[in-house]
Design an enzyme around this catalytic site. Structure first.
Site, short mmCIF file in Angstrom:
data_model
loop_
_atom_site.label_atom_id
_atom_site.label_comp_id
_atom_site.label_asym_id
_atom_site.label_seq_id
_atom_site.Cartn_x
_atom_site.Cartn_y
_atom_site.Cartn_z
N ASP A 133 0.84 -1.18 0.00
CA ASP A 133 0.00 0.00 0.00
C ASP A 133 0.88 1.24 0.00
O ASP A 133 2.00 1.22 0.51
CB ASP A 133 -0.89 0.02 1.25
N ASP A 139 2.97 6.19 8.77
CA ASP A 139 3.45 4.82 8.59
C ASP A 139 4.97 4.78 8.59
O ASP A 139 5.58 3.91 9.22
CB ASP A 139 2.94 4.24 7.25
N GLU A 162 6.09 -4.11 6.29
CA GLU A 162 5.13 -3.74 5.26
C GLU A 162 5.57 -2.46 4.54
O GLU A 162 5.20 -2.23 3.40
CB GLU A 162 3.76 -3.53 5.92
N GLU A 163 6.38 -1.65 5.20
CA GLU A 163 6.78 -0.36 4.64
C GLU A 163 8.05 -0.43 3.79
O GLU A 163 8.47 0.60 3.27
CB GLU A 163 6.97 0.65 5.77
N ASP A 181 3.99 -5.20 10.66
CA ASP A 181 3.21 -4.11 10.08
C ASP A 181 3.25 -3.02 11.13
O ASP A 181 2.56 -3.10 12.15
CB ASP A 181 1.76 -4.55 9.82
N LEU A 183 2.19 0.10 11.55
CA LEU A 183 0.99 0.84 11.96
C LEU A 183 -0.18 0.43 11.08
O LEU A 183 -0.48 1.05 10.06
CB LEU A 183 1.22 2.35 11.89
N ASP A 184 -0.85 -0.62 11.50
CA ASP A 184 -2.04 -1.10 10.80
C ASP A 184 -3.21 -0.14 11.03
O ASP A 184 -3.43 0.31 12.16
CB ASP A 184 -2.40 -2.50 11.32
N GLU A 344 0.92 -10.03 8.80
CA GLU A 344 -0.41 -9.82 9.37
C GLU A 344 -1.07 -11.16 9.69
O GLU A 344 -1.39 -11.45 10.85
CB GLU A 344 -1.29 -9.01 8.40
#
Length: 407
Positions: A133, A139, A162-163, A181, A183-184, A344
């Site tokens: 994303d 984030d 994730e980043e 992750d 900051l979901d 996740e």
């Protein structure tokens, strides 16, 4: 981008801050001198420790130490005390200490007045790799905090986030691999909906140490969920709650802002075998396969294996929806290929199983799926064992139509 305020001391209670502000504008008046004799109410408090008639005198300091020791023995343990009591490895305890410290800093940033602006802004850095994303500054800030914590612990070989497009090799002799992750649910910050941090911890695969660095980092990050050493999430909401498992039950700790410690508040959590809540975005009903529509229609009417009508509760924040499911039971789900297996689905499924529940992609146990890509996506269903088995019995529950909804 620097944080909107100094987060180096995030555990100062708000009461202390308020006191400082009050003192700045209303300095205390000088008090009249007092005598050395204890005031009447203090004499009553001190009497048991100063009387010397029937019993030998007991110094007040020694008695106070005894009382403090007794209180400590009966009070719930902190996260690190719990790990010590459970005999956790010293290296793992050091790593978890740094992770909890990072999450306190993120909690402070999330609760700061500047978080809405950070959540709206666009991050720099150019193109985003497929499967990821588009990140926001909030984030990226959370990711930087987690990465800095992993580096300073001295216990992490690889961090996969994730980043980041690729896993980051940190140290040749770090014993652990961290997937996260940071900051979901960050898109919900502007309206103060709960957010969270998700993480999993693996042992470094020492048998891969001879491989080139990039390949070694990738393979260490793509371990099956069955190999998790620990997994957890932190919920940033009305309370900041760290829920974690080391493979012997799932336990939740609530942050006491007055001490800066995570205190055990939910020992040995067990998901009820069956709940009465389902959590999913009902607006996508007409994109669902027949099996999932039939399952939802059936339980809403109270015609399923459980004779009561189910209620819908959906936050659209994975950590928040899972946390409620962990406490109350039922099913939390996203039936399309949207959530990430590595950082996740695997950690949350590990927590669900350790609490007596199940994590599934609608057909298979999540922890048994071998990741093949760092940002691999899949459907995710988490919850009570009986609810999950009933859901899976409908067969066709994975959403194949995925139009890429705009949010």
């Amino acid at each position: 981008m620097p944080p909107p305020f100094n987060t180096s001391h995030p555990t100062m209670p708000l009461s202390s801050l308020s006191s400082l502000l009050i003192l700045r504008h209303h300095p205390p008046r000088s008090l009249p001198p007092t005598s050395n004799r204890p005031r009447p109410h203090l004499r009553l408090l001190l009497a048991p420790f100063t009387r010397c008639r029937a019993f030998a005198c007991q110094p007040l300091a020694a008695a106070t130490d005894d009382m403090a020791a007794a209180a400590a023995a009966t009070s719930p343990p902190t996260l690190l005390e719990h790990m010590g009591q459970a005999g956790a490895a010293a290296d793992l305890t050091v790593l978890v200490a740094h992770i909890q410290s990072a999450c306190k800093r993120i909690a402070a940033v999330v609760a700061s007045p500047g978080n809405a602006e950070l959540s709206r802004a666009k991050a720099g850095g150019g193109a985003v790799a497929a499967g990821r994303d588009a990140p926001k500054p909030l984030d990226e800030l959370s990711n930087d905090i987690i990465l800095s914590s992993a580096k300073s612990s001295g216990k992490v070989a690889v961090l996969a986030s994730e980043e980041n497009d690729q896993p980051i090799w940190i140290s040749d002799d770090g014993p652990y691999v961290v997937v996260t992750d940071p900051l979901d649910g960050s898109r919900n910050i502007e309206v103060s909906i709960p957010t969270g941090t998700i993480f999993g911890i693996y042992n470094r695969l020492v048998e891969l140490d001879h491989l080139p660095l990039e390949e070694r980092a990738q393979l260490n990050s793509l371990q099956s969920g069955t190999r998790l050493v620990a997994a957890g999430y932190v919920l940033y909401s009305s309370a900041t709650i760290l829920c974690i498992s080391f493979g012997a039950g799932t336990h939740a700790f609530t942050l006491d802002w007055s001490t800066g410690e995570f205190i055990l508040t939910h020992p040995s959590l067990q998901i009820p075998p069956r709940g009465q809540i389902y959590s999913v975005n009902d607006a996508r009903y007409f994109d669902w396969p027949e099996g999932l529509r039939k399952y939802i229609d059936t339980i809403r009417q109270g015609k399923g294996q459980h004779p009561k009508k189910y209620s819908a509760r959906y936050v659209c924040s994975l950590v928040a929806d899972f946390h409620r499911t962990l406490i109350y039971g039922g099913v939390a789900m996203n039936p399309r290929d949207h959530l990430r297996l590595v950082y996740e689905a695997n950690p949350l499924s590990f927590l669900a199983e350790q609490a007596g529940g199940r994590g599934s992609d609608g057909k298979n146990r999540i922890l048994s799926i071998q990741p093949v890509k760092l940002h691999q996506r899949l459907p995710l269903f988490l919850g009570s064992m009986e609810d999950m088995l009933e859901l899976e019995s409908y067969g066709d529950v994975q959403q194949k139509v995925n139009p890429g909804y705009e949010v």
